[in-house]
Design a protein around this motif. Structure first.
Motif, PDB file in Angstrom:
ATOM      1  N   TYR A  49     -11.587   4.444  -6.730  1.00 27.72           N
ATOM      2  CA  TYR A  49     -12.008   5.157  -7.687  1.00 27.72           C
ATOM      3  C   TYR A  49     -13.699   4.704  -7.780  1.00 27.72           C
TER       4      TYR A  49
ATOM      5  N   ASP B 115       2.172   4.707  -0.852  1.00 26.22           N
ATOM      6  CA  ASP B 115       1.657   6.208  -0.709  1.00 26.22           C
ATOM      7  C   ASP B 115       0.332   6.095  -0.270  1.00 26.22           C
ATOM      8  N   GLU B 116       0.057   5.215   0.822  1.00 25.15           N
ATOM      9  CA  GLU B 116      -1.227   5.018   1.188  1.00 25.15           C
ATOM     10  C   GLU B 116      -1.975   6.106   1.865  1.00 25.15           C
TER      11      GLU B 116
ATOM     12  N   GLY C 194      -5.541   2.815  -6.165  1.00 22.81           N
ATOM     13  CA  GLY C 194      -5.978   3.912  -5.465  1.00 22.81           C
ATOM     14  C   GLY C 194      -7.720   3.520  -5.541  1.00 22.81           C
TER      15      GLY C 194
ATOM     16  N   ASP D 253      -7.340  10.906  -0.761  1.00 20.30           N
ATOM     17  CA  ASP D 253      -8.330  10.969  -2.093  1.00 20.30           C
ATOM     18  C   ASP D 253      -9.663  10.075  -1.818  1.00 20.30           C
TER      19      ASP D 253
ATOM     20  N   CYS E 119       0.901  -1.162   0.055  1.00 17.99           N
ATOM     21  CA  CYS E 119       0.002   0.092   0.058  1.00 17.99           C
ATOM     22  C   CYS E 119       1.025   1.198   0.076  1.00 17.99           C
TER      23      CYS E 119
ATOM     24  N   ARG F 256      -1.673   9.405   0.830  1.00 26.37           N
ATOM     25  CA  ARG F 256      -2.585  10.226  -0.279  1.00 26.37           C
ATOM     26  C   ARG F 256      -3.478   9.601  -0.848  1.00 26.37           C
ATOM     27  N   LYS F 257      -3.597   8.176  -0.836  1.00 31.01           N
ATOM     28  CA  LYS F 257      -4.661   7.617  -1.531  1.00 31.01           C
ATOM     29  C   LYS F 257      -5.965   7.555  -0.696  1.00 31.01           C
TER      30      LYS F 257
END
Length: 277
Positions: free
Chosen positions: A109, A15-16, A107, A22, A13, A18-19
Motif C-alpha cells: 500500500y 494469495d501472493e 498487501g 497489485d 504470503c 494477486r498481491k
C-alpha cells in the motif's frame, strides 16, 4: 546452492500472486517484471523479477538493517523501495491474529492509504545499499584482474552459447580478449558500469558489459569488486542474473543491461519458495 526465502520463513504470503500484481499496478514507472518461468509454484512468470526483488529486499533488511523492519505484537511492515506515480512510498504490511502465529502478508500500500494508520508514525525507511559511495563509480585509473579459472571452468555455462562452437584451445583467448575490450570501453565511459548487490556475497559489486557474440551488444556481464587499488573480476553472470541483482538497488539503465529471459538461464545461488525445496 539455492535456499529458502527469508520472507517465507518469517511470514505467510497467502494469495501472493494477486498481491504482487497489485504492487506492479501501484508502482511507477511501469516496468516489465516478467521472466520466462514462474519464480515459485504460486506466482506467475509475469512477476518473476518483482518476486525476486521483494524477497531479496527483505533478505537484505533482515541481514543488514533489521531496524527497518517494523514489528509489534499485531503488525509488521517494511518499505519496498518502490513508489507510486505521485511519489508516495509503497509498504508491505503484515498482520497476525495471536502472538504464536506467523505474520500474514496483508498487501502492498502507498503511504497515505488508511490501512497503514495502525502503524502511522512508525513507517520504516527503505533499504540503503550506499554505504561507501565510491563503490558505485568505476575508477578508470585502477587495473583489473580476472578470475579466469573460475569463469572458464566453473561458470562457462553462463557464457553465450556461441562459446561452445569455439575449439577449447582457443576459448580462453577469445574470452580474455572480450573482457579486455570491456575494460577499454569502461575507460572511455565509466558510466557503463552498473552497481549490483550480490545477495550471495552480501556486497556491492559493479557489473561490466561483455560483448562476446557481437562487438556492440552485451550478452553477459562481469561482476567486479575493488580490493585496494585493483578491480577483481570475480565471476561472469548472464544478463538475467545481472538484471535481478542490479534491480535491487535501482532500475538499471537499459543502454546495455536488459534481461534476455532465457529459459535455460543458470539459477545457482538463488532463493526458492518452500514448495520448491
Amino acid at each position: 546452492m539455492a535456499g529458502a526465502s527469508d520472507l517465507y520463513n518469517w511470514a505467510n504470503c497467502t494469495d501472493e500472486n494477486r498481491k504482487l500484481n497489485d504492487l506492479a499496478s501501484l508502482s511507477f514507472p511501469k516496468e516489465d517484471w516478467s521472466g520466462v518461468e514462474r519464480p515459485c509454484k504460486s506466482v506467475d512468470k509475469n512477476l518473476f523479477v518483482l518476486w525476486k526483488y521483494i524477497h531479496h529486499t527483505f533478505g537484505y533488511l533482515t541481514k543488514k538493517e533489521p531496524h527497518k523492519i517494523f514489528e509489534n505484537s499485531n503488525y509488521a511492515c517494511f518499505n519496498t523501495g518502490l513508489e507510486t506515480e505521485k511519489y508516495e512510498e509503497i509498504f508491505a504490511i503484515f498482520k497476525r491474529v495471536t502472538e504464536n502465529d506467523k505474520f500474514e502478508l496483508v498487501g502492498f500500500y502507498e503511504e497515505t492509504n488508511n490501512i497503514l494508520n495502525v502503524i502511522r508514525g512508525k513507517l520504516p525507511e527503505p533499504a540503503n545499499y550506499i554505504i561507501n559511495p565510491s563503490d558505485f563509480i568505476f575508477d578508470a585509473t585502477k587495473e583489473m584482474n580476472y578470475s579466469l579459472n573460475h569463469i572458464l571452468d566453473e561458470r562457462q555455462g553462463r557464457l553465450p552459447k556461441v562459446i561452445k562452437t569455439i575449439p577449447e584451445d582457443y576459448r580462453e583467448d577469445v574470452i580474455v580478449n572480450r573482457m579486455r575490450n570491456a575494460y577499454r570501453r569502461l575507460k572511455r565511459n565509466y558510466k557503463l558500469a552498473i552497481p549490483q548487490y550480490s545477495p550471495r556475497h552480501d556486497e556491492i559489486q559493479l557489473l561490466i558489459p561483455v560483448c562476446v557474440t557481437k562487438k556492440t551488444i552485451a550478452d553477459c556481464a562481469l561482476a567486479v569488486r575493488k580490493i585496494d587499488d585493483v578491480y577483481i573480476a570475480k565471476t561472469i553472470l548472464t544478463l538475467d542474473m545481472a538484471y535481478n541483482n542490479a534491480r535491487l538497488i535501482t532500475r538499471p539503465d537499459p543502454e546495455w543491461l536488459q534481461p534476455l529471459k532465457d529459459a535455460n538461464d543458470i539459477k545457482e545461488d538463488d532463493i526458492i519458495g518452500p514448495d520448491e525445496s
